[in-house]
Design a protein around this motif. Structure first.
Motif, PDB file in Angstrom:
ATOM      1  N   GLU B  65       0.834  -1.194   0.000  1.00  0.00           N
ATOM      2  CA  GLU B  65       0.000   0.000   0.000  1.00  0.00           C
ATOM      3  C   GLU B  65       0.880   1.260   0.000  1.00  0.00           C
ATOM      4  OE1 GLU B  65      -2.938   1.666   3.255  1.00  0.00           O
ATOM      5  OE2 GLU B  65      -3.390  -0.460   2.805  1.00  0.00           O
ATOM      6  N   LEU B  66       1.950   1.185   0.776  1.00  0.00           N
ATOM      7  CA  LEU B  66       2.839   2.356   0.845  1.00  0.00           C
ATOM      8  C   LEU B  66       3.379   2.730  -0.527  1.00  0.00           C
ATOM      9  CD1 LEU B  66       5.454   3.384   3.438  1.00  0.00           C
ATOM     10  CD2 LEU B  66       6.167   3.150   1.047  1.00  0.00           C
ATOM     11  N   VAL B  67       3.803   1.709  -1.284  1.00  0.00           N
ATOM     12  CA  VAL B  67       4.536   2.011  -2.520  1.00  0.00           C
ATOM     13  C   VAL B  67       3.643   2.540  -3.648  1.00  0.00           C
ATOM     14  CG1 VAL B  67       6.309   0.309  -1.951  1.00  0.00           C
ATOM     15  CG2 VAL B  67       4.426  -0.341  -3.477  1.00  0.00           C
ATOM     16  N   VAL B  68       2.350   2.604  -3.428  1.00  0.00           N
ATOM     17  CA  VAL B  68       1.501   3.190  -4.466  1.00  0.00           C
ATOM     18  C   VAL B  68       0.923   4.542  -4.036  1.00  0.00           C
ATOM     19  CG1 VAL B  68       0.897   0.945  -5.419  1.00  0.00           C
ATOM     20  CG2 VAL B  68      -0.574   1.966  -3.659  1.00  0.00           C
ATOM     21  N   ARG B  69       1.304   4.991  -2.853  1.00  0.00           N
ATOM     22  CA  ARG B  69       0.736   6.251  -2.346  1.00  0.00           C
ATOM     23  C   ARG B  69       1.146   7.434  -3.205  1.00  0.00           C
ATOM     24  NH1 ARG B  69      -0.750   6.495   3.446  1.00  0.00           N
ATOM     25  NH2 ARG B  69      -0.166   8.696   3.393  1.00  0.00           N
ATOM     26  N   GLU B  70       0.248   8.348  -3.337  1.00  0.00           N
ATOM     27  CA  GLU B  70       0.530   9.538  -4.142  1.00  0.00           C
ATOM     28  C   GLU B  70       1.537  10.459  -3.483  1.00  0.00           C
ATOM     29  OE1 GLU B  70      -2.518  11.939  -5.665  1.00  0.00           O
ATOM     30  OE2 GLU B  70      -3.402  10.361  -6.892  1.00  0.00           O
ATOM     31  N   ASP B  71       1.610  10.400  -2.160  1.00  0.00           N
ATOM     32  CA  ASP B  71       2.548  11.303  -1.481  1.00  0.00           C
ATOM     33  C   ASP B  71       3.937  10.670  -1.319  1.00  0.00           C
ATOM     34  OD1 ASP B  71       2.033   9.419   0.428  1.00  0.00           O
ATOM     35  OD2 ASP B  71       1.514  10.833   2.027  1.00  0.00           O
ATOM     36  N   VAL B  72       4.230   9.684  -2.125  1.00  0.00           N
ATOM     37  CA  VAL B  72       5.567   9.066  -2.109  1.00  0.00           C
ATOM     38  C   VAL B  72       6.213   9.232  -3.486  1.00  0.00           C
ATOM     39  CG1 VAL B  72       6.820   6.878  -1.987  1.00  0.00           C
ATOM     40  CG2 VAL B  72       5.075   7.415  -0.264  1.00  0.00           C
ATOM     41  N   ASP B  73       7.372   9.943  -3.519  1.00  0.00           N
ATOM     42  CA  ASP B  73       8.139  10.069  -4.764  1.00  0.00           C
ATOM     43  C   ASP B  73       9.211   8.984  -4.861  1.00  0.00           C
ATOM     44  OD1 ASP B  73       6.871  12.596  -5.392  1.00  0.00           O
ATOM     45  OD2 ASP B  73       8.192  13.533  -3.914  1.00  0.00           O
ATOM     46  N   VAL B  74       9.818   8.709  -3.722  1.00  0.00           N
ATOM     47  CA  VAL B  74      10.948   7.781  -3.679  1.00  0.00           C
ATOM     48  C   VAL B  74      10.688   6.741  -2.596  1.00  0.00           C
ATOM     49  CG1 VAL B  74      13.451   7.556  -3.370  1.00  0.00           C
ATOM     50  CG2 VAL B  74      12.495   9.702  -4.277  1.00  0.00           C
ATOM     51  N   VAL B  75      10.780   5.468  -2.972  1.00  0.00           N
ATOM     52  CA  VAL B  75      10.662   4.393  -1.987  1.00  0.00           C
ATOM     53  C   VAL B  75      12.061   4.000  -1.519  1.00  0.00           C
ATOM     54  CG1 VAL B  75      10.039   1.965  -1.657  1.00  0.00           C
ATOM     55  CG2 VAL B  75       8.469   3.515  -2.875  1.00  0.00           C
ATOM     56  N   VAL B  76      12.280   4.096  -0.212  1.00  0.00           N
ATOM     57  CA  VAL B  76      13.566   3.719   0.363  1.00  0.00           C
ATOM     58  C   VAL B  76      13.391   2.370   1.053  1.00  0.00           C
ATOM     59  CG1 VAL B  76      15.355   4.363   2.014  1.00  0.00           C
ATOM     60  CG2 VAL B  76      14.246   6.127   0.620  1.00  0.00           C
TER      61      VAL B  76
END
Lengths: 435, 435
Positions: B65-76
């Motif tokens: 769910e985190l990796v598709v959020r709109e408020d995420v540009d970069v997944v660490v």
């Protein structure tokens, strides 16, 4: 994709190396970059050399003419020096050409002017080859360590001096003899002042200091002390005590201000920097998050330096048509964040010290010396009588704990005023390289 | 300029360190980057820890769910491992998120798949922290040395093993005892296999090999030999002969193919790598133009590794909205230039060797051994009788000149077949680090 066109200024050691790298590794570079790099125009005092090294490039006699040519995207300046070179660079920048330079003197002395004009004209200026030759230390400082607050940098950044110090230690030779050997080997210039008196190292540590702490370059604030007055006895005594003497460029952020200095330095022999020998360079960076990192390699020479020049060309080529916001800032920090900071005068720096004192070999002398040090709040880590020079004079080596430099200077002046002590006293700074 | 939004997966050692670096050095990072970095969402098994370390971030239980959020540009990604982590990464990439990861296992085993999907989705994948922690070696290989054909890499890239080897040498302790000490200090895991048997170093050298030579990652081709069978006698004998034993990851381009291997290695004590002690890491790169360069620093730990993670975030942030042509390619070479190459089987590598043989202490034994080595074209650099084990058995150490590994293996088999020789013979590879 179309080639990136280079205008090459100067075909001396590094210029010739750059032409060689671009030719010999053309295929490998294209495999990485996705486009070719081509020397389209070249300027050199020797037309014959230019025809030989860059057969496909237009030969241009006047550098001011080269830097405005339409077939030049990137000006690679390997003339060195300031004077006319500075004017050529400024003209290139005004003409919208990106710059790659190995010119440490230009950047340490006029970098602020160069970067300001570059920002105005929206061009990149890359200078990896200006510090520590082929070691990618500028990239490490500007990018690799970008998450850190940098605390200090200490570097062996002059190969000539390091070669001389290595030979003096290994062979027990005198400075003057090793200098002659270095000149014969081509490691030292006929006029070696620039290298052995710390100017070259000073230019390099000035540039690194600006990158580390986000401040303008200010070479005039850099303290310079070379190796020409080093006595091989001090190298020997240092070794007996577990230290090596290296010419270090040092910059450190303290609560009182920034230290920026070049001088011979005792460092514990167990440190990696102590084991960097011959003409090799190494830079140790201490930063708040990553701790200690160290970068080692060839600090000079045609091909190692050209390796850095060509890496810079590749970096520029990648962003050739990109808006400026995509770039790494010139001095690692955004231009409006590059702010002057307090540079500490040498009297205010903190260090520990090695002293060698020749004094009358009679009761009470050591006590007098120790008292004068104590009076200036200098505490002694070790005090060793190294031997007797003649029947009446003994040689004493003292290692102090950390103190402010003005204290040790006051103490030295007081000790030198003693009748029983020969002048001058030898003083060499020490660095534990713990922080 | 608007903030760069991070979705952070995992708040273990490195994840916690990353949150700390981003918070503590927020001002310095903004001074460099020109914009803020903000953890907008975090996923961790422990909600309480997340609330404490990332108070301003949305807590998301499900990583998918985190990796598709709109408020995420970069997944660490700092979960580590493969399995579900791989699926999360692939989903993030498919969703157009840029990736920063410290996951050496994922990249060494599935890097080709990851990079292919990333290219398809036009996202960046940065992985400085996957190799040698805080040392910016990936940047050096992809950018700093881009003008070179790389010849070889040799690295101390597993801190746990290096700590154990350092302690074994300094204290003369046995492997098992030092391992227990390392576990007590938190330098080794309860199950230390991954570190001490060379898997971790294998992942790292596999990644560096791909970057150096422009080929896909292929962990299955990497030879792995750990340190668990090392006898402290060998460390002692090596030292008497002027060598140190280090666990090295080695990759080298030869005319016959690429060597890719991890094993204990004797190296001359004068080399910088030999003096990298404790948990520290160092990577030596030999390249055609620059020659030898070396990079040293902390290879693990929360803040040093986070230093690399955050440097990657900064690199991505700078090019966040840029076309892909402005980027450094994933594996240093343009994707269509990443080509499979012949990986040499171990029998075909070239090395010199240290052998320790226990044999009957009687006339003729040495001659027999020497003859069997000669028969396989193995020439002897030194042959030293180290002492007598019991009344009838002597211990012999042999250093060979460079030879092909199958020759030494044949010779060892022949020597082990002698009645007068105890089996097995100890064999450790040697590297001069001259090339």
């Amino acid at each position: 994709m179309k080639s990136v066109n280079i205008g090459l200024l100067g075909l001396g050691t590094v210029g010739g190396g750059t032409a060689a790298v671009l030719q010999d590794n053309a295929a490998e570079i294209s495999r990485r970059l996705g486009r070719d790099i081509r020397i389209s125009a070249v300027c050199d005092a020797k037309a014959e050399r230019a025809a030989q090294l860059c057969p496909d490039a237009a030969f241009v006699q006047d550098p001011f003419e080269l830097v405005v040519r339409e077939d030049v995207d990137v000006v690679v300046e390997l003339f060195g020096g300031t004077g006319i070179t500075k004017d050529v660079i400024l003209k290139a920048i005004s003409s919208g050409k990106h710059i790659v330079t190995a010119n440490k003197k230009l950047l340490a002395e006029y970098g602020n002017e160069v970067f300001a004009l570059a920002a105005e004209n929206n061009v990149m200026v890359q200078f990896e080859a200006a510090v520590a030759g082929g070691i990618p230390i500028i990239k490490a400082l500007r990018e690799g360590l970008a998450a850190n607050r940098i605390r200090s940098i200490a570097g062996i950044i002059n190969g000539t001096s390091n070669f001389i110090l290595t030979e003096m230690r290994e062979k027990g030779s005198a400075f003057a003899d090793v200098l002659k050997e270095a000149q014969a080997l081509g490691y030292a210039e006929a006029d070696p002042t620039f290298d052995i008196e710390g100017h070259d190292a000073g230019h390099k540590i000035t540039i690194m200091s600006a990158l580390a702490f986000g401040m303008p370059v200010d070479f005039s604030a850099c303290y310079l002390e070379g190796i020409s007055k080093l006595d091989s006895r001090d190298i020997k005594y240092a070794e007996e005590l577990g230290y090596r003497i290296k010419l270090l460029g040092i910059t450190r952020k303290t609560d009182k201000g920034i230290e920026l200095r070049v001088h011979p330095t005792l460092i514990p022999e167990c440190r990696l920097l102590a084991n960097v020998n011959g003409v090799m360079n190494a830079v140790r960076v201490n930063a708040d998050m990553v701790g200690e990192t160290l970068y080692y390699g060839a600090g000079a020479g045609a091909l190692p330096t050209a390796s850095a020049v060509v890496a810079d060309i590749i970096d520029i080529a990648r962003l050739l048509d990109a808006p400026s916001g995509y770039r790494v800032p010139y001095l690692a920090f955004q231009p409006d964040q590059v702010q002057p900071q307090t540079l500490l005068p040498m009297d205010e720096i903190t260090s520990s010290y090695y002293l060698r004192v020749c004094a009358a070999d009679k009761p009470g002398t050591l006590g007098q010396i120790a008292n004068l040090l104590a009076k200036e709040n200098v505490s002694i880590e070790a005090l060793i009588q190294k031997g007797v020079i003649d029947q009446s004079t003994a040689e004493i080596v003292i290692l102090t704990h950390s103190t402010v430099e003005k204290n040790i200077k006051n103490a030295i002046a007081a000790i030198e005023a003693l009748d029983c002590v020969d002048t001058p006293i030898t003083m060499i700074r020490m660095e534990s390289l713990h922080d």
